[in-house]
Design an enzyme around this catalytic site. Structure first.
Site, short mmCIF file in Angstrom:
data_model
loop_
_atom_site.label_atom_id
_atom_site.label_comp_id
_atom_site.label_asym_id
_atom_site.label_seq_id
_atom_site.Cartn_x
_atom_site.Cartn_y
_atom_site.Cartn_z
NE ARG B 51 -13.17 -3.29 -10.79
CZ ARG B 51 -13.84 -2.42 -10.74
NH1 ARG B 51 -15.16 -2.67 -9.33
NH2 ARG B 51 -14.34 -0.92 -10.49
CG ASP B 53 -12.96 -13.31 -7.96
OD1 ASP B 53 -12.40 -12.19 -8.15
OD2 ASP B 53 -13.43 -13.95 -8.14
CE1 TYR B 111 -16.14 -14.12 -16.22
CE2 TYR B 111 -17.97 -12.80 -16.44
CZ TYR B 111 -16.57 -12.92 -15.84
OH TYR B 111 -15.59 -11.77 -15.30
NE ARG B 198 -14.87 -19.15 -7.89
CZ ARG B 198 -13.91 -18.06 -7.16
NH1 ARG B 198 -13.42 -17.02 -7.50
NH2 ARG B 198 -13.51 -18.79 -5.77
#
Lengths: 258, 258
Positions: B51, B53, B111, B198
């Site tokens: 999911r 952002d 990622y 992040r």
């Protein structure tokens, strides 16, 4: 009055090209002139090395402008970047000699055109590539491109700045390189007619997909007839990557404040 | 009813994240569900592996949905791409086994976070990088990152899907690689908490610019206290590049129609 010079980068997607043309259109020149006026308190005309079309990008466009703006030469770039929008940035800035002219003094421009050569489009690269589905032969395209190198009348492939002006230009290199699922076409030459690189690329793609033999490009070039140009590639794949000046001018541009 | 699966790519800039949350927001899930309904004539719920952002990109997100849509399996991707907007594209599509679940069956996500480490912003890369001005030490950052590899309680760095759920995750690799004027941080792990990558990147940047010693990351991790997380990096540098399944499922996903 000092003559400032900048190397600028832009994402051409949301610009109606480099040059101010019609009222209300967002152009590179227009946004730069507004920003400079806002910071310096006075209007300055901005001159660019290449008049890129709507949608065309740049990583190495060169511009100059005259101003009595009291900014230290080494702070010009940072000052402008603080105010410019995210899709137009200054890479380097400084003060040039008073006789420097971004366009007239340029002796070579280099453009890169990127083709995404696969069936599926790409969400992350869509703004910066031309997606061509049929597999392209790099070898055929390079063989065709070699006919375009040298000094020729390129009337088939573009328009001069003003009607009646010369359409003779010098092409120093056209190199086609595969890069993952892309083909990268680097074109370096003295100067370019309007739409010339995109007309080269459109023509080379017709050769690459087998619709034209590589040697047909010689005949097309020699026709000096715009109606003989098989295809013009769309703008978003194109990027002005470098502008070169004489040794003396390069020093003037890059030797002092960087 | 068949269970379809897609590998999708998106530019997250103009999306309010993957998941439908508030009415009127443009989300990946929402645009996919509308497009599938338009083509198939029926509503299908779309399930994604991660999911992401608002503002986060993907080149390798995996989704599935159930439908009686009469499209040949090998035409799903082309059919959807013909209708989807340019910033959301399908890379590959097909039919999976009826028990396949894009999120539950995923065993690893990868990622990549990209930092533009220089003084000047970049017009062409601004949508896809975090610009950090002070020079970063890759060595210090890698040394700090090594404390985060392995199976740990990552409560410092993110929130679970629902309050009270486990914050233990397995990190398989965190690799920091220089690439021209960028640093590329690749993070692979079993699954991720909300904001985890992040928060890793924000913390590593504090180490890289000398504000924290590399070993401080161990203490911060062990605190299991979100208020101890030094910084959360902005979304636009982040991209979900790969989702992996068990060998059996990978074959199911990639073996049949590609």
């Amino acid at each position: 009055v000092r003559r400032f010079r900048l190397v600028i980068e832009y994402d051409g997607t949301d610009f109606a090209g480099f040059q101010i043309q019609n009222q209300g259109e967002r152009t590179i020149q227009g946004v730069l002139e507004e920003t400079i006026e806002r910071l310096s308190g006075q209007f300055s005309r901005v001159h660019g090395a290449g008049r890129t079309d709507a949608g065309v990008h740049a990583t190495g466009q060169v511009v100059h402008f005259d101003s009595t703006w009291q900014v230290p030469a080494e702070k010009v770039a940072v000052a402008l970047n603080a105010v410019l929008p995210i899709d137009l940035t200054v890479r380097t800035g400084g003060v040039a000699e008073a006789t420097f002219h971004a366009r007239h003094d340029a002796i070579r421009r280099t453009y890169v055109y990127t083709i995404l050569n696969r069936e599926m489009p790409s969400a992350l690269r869509g703004r910066y590539v031309w997606q061509v589905h049929p597999p392209l032969s790099r070898e055929r395209m390079q063989s065709a491109a070699n006919h375009l190198i040298g000094t020729h009348d390129f009337a088939t492939f573009g328009l001069p700045d003003a009607p009646g002006k010369s359409t003779v230009r010098r092409m120093d290199a056209i190199e086609i390189t595969p890069q993952a699922d892309c083909l990268r076409i680097r074109v370096a030459g003295s100067a370019f007619l309007k739409h010339q690189v995109r007309a080269f690329v459109g023509t080379l793609v017709e050769v690459g997909r087998g619709k034209l033999p590589p040697d047909a490009v010689k005949t097309i070039l020699e026709s000096k007839d715009r109606t003989q140009c098989p295809k013009v590639a769309p703008p978003q794949g194109l990027c002005l990557v470098k502008v070169e000046y004489s040794e003396k001018r390069n020093e003037d541009l890059f030797g002092k404040t960087e």
